[in-house]
Motif scaffolding. Structure first.
Motif, PDB file in Angstrom:
ATOM      1  N   CYS A 124       0.825  -1.216   0.000  1.00  0.00           N
ATOM      2  CA  CYS A 124       0.000   0.000   0.000  1.00  0.00           C
ATOM      3  C   CYS A 124       0.856   1.262   0.000  1.00  0.00           C
ATOM      4  N   SER A 139       3.908   1.623  -1.209  1.00  0.00           N
ATOM      5  CA  SER A 139       4.535   1.790  -2.524  1.00  0.00           C
ATOM      6  C   SER A 139       3.517   2.259  -3.557  1.00  0.00           C
ATOM      7  N   ALA A 140       2.317   1.691  -3.495  1.00  0.00           N
ATOM      8  CA  ALA A 140       1.271   2.105  -4.427  1.00  0.00           C
ATOM      9  C   ALA A 140       0.926   3.579  -4.243  1.00  0.00           C
TER      10      ALA A 140
END
Length: 265
Positions: free
Chosen positions: A184, A186-187
């Motif tokens: 999450c 990194s996204a």
């Protein structure tokens, strides 16, 4: 056994572990050193932005410790081969899971309490220029702890507890950390930096790191960093509300999936 009895047993059991207070001591020392070596400007020990920055950074360190608490609460009975006795006792699933989860969350909240305590210690211990740090504003510590630290603790404890409970192994709580923090986080970073959608990226960051350390630092003036309470921004509140709702949904899913009469794999 009632929820209160299960909660009390789990809380006392883990509160007596050296590990719990070792984690507390680490965060306390880190917060103490952070504040005793802080520079001026936005990093002032008692500025809203400086305290929020400290809270976010120490939460990132706490994330590495939290799986031990949540994983133990969720799956210790299976690990110790006590589940046949526990699962056949006259105990409701809601009481069992609820008592264990609440204990794990409050223990993690207690560990994170070391951060504002470390800040206060840095303020009042010898060797600090009190004229430099300025007057104490309790609202700064309360907003950082209540809006930034506690929702993060709730979210990560819920995910780590749920993964460990569903997989019936404490070690899988670390998988929960990887899923929510790495995936999450990194996204959210990709959405902000590559897709140029900062509003969406801020919502998807489970630690609120992007809100405080990246976007606010780039948009706030030095005066705002010293005066505006970070936890009261609409973007921060929306992020916290979203992740609390996601955490509750994960806990509800875990409650629906787990059967106390099934055998551990």
């Amino acid at each position: 056994m009632k929820l209160r009895e299960i909660f009390r047993f789990e809380f006392v059991y883990q509160a007596r572990r050296v590990r719990t207070w070792f984690y507390f001591a680490i965060l306390f020392i880190v917060a103490l050193q952070f504040n005793r070596t802080a520079g001026d400007g936005g990093s002032n020990v008692l500025s809203p932005y400086g305290n929020a920055q400290e809270t976010i950074l120490t939460c990132l360190l706490w994330v590495l410790m939290a799986p031990a608490v949540a994983g133990s609460a969720a799956a210790r009975d299976v690990q110790m081969r006590m589940h046949p006795l526990i699962y056949t006792a006259p105990i409701r699933k809601t009481d069992y899971l609820g008592g264990r989860f609440i204990a794990a969350f409050l223990l993690n909240a207690l560990i994170l309490l070391a951060v504002p305590l470390g800040t206060l210690a840095a303020l009042y211990l010898p060797g600090r220029e009190h004229a430099f740090v300025g007057p104490l504003r309790p609202a700064i510590l309360l907003s950082s702890y209540g809006v930034l630290a506690l929702p993060t603790a709730f979210t990560f404890t819920a995910v780590q507890f749920s993964v460990a409970a569903l997989k019936r192994r404490p070690v899988f709580s670390y998988l929960g950390t990887v899923l929510i923090f790495v995936v999450c986080g990194s996204a959210a970073a990709v959405i902000v930096n590559v897709l140029q959608m900062p509003a969406l990226g801020q919502l998807l960051d489970p630690t609120c790191r992007l809100n405080v350390l990246v976007i606010m630092e780039a948009t706030m003036t030095p005066l705002e960093m010293k005066t505006v309470l970070i936890g009261l921004e609409s973007s921060v509140l929306a992020n916290r509300a979203l992740w609390i709702c996601i955490s509750l949904a994960i806990l509800a899913f875990t409650h629906a999936r787990i059967r106390l009469d099934q055998r551990a794999g």
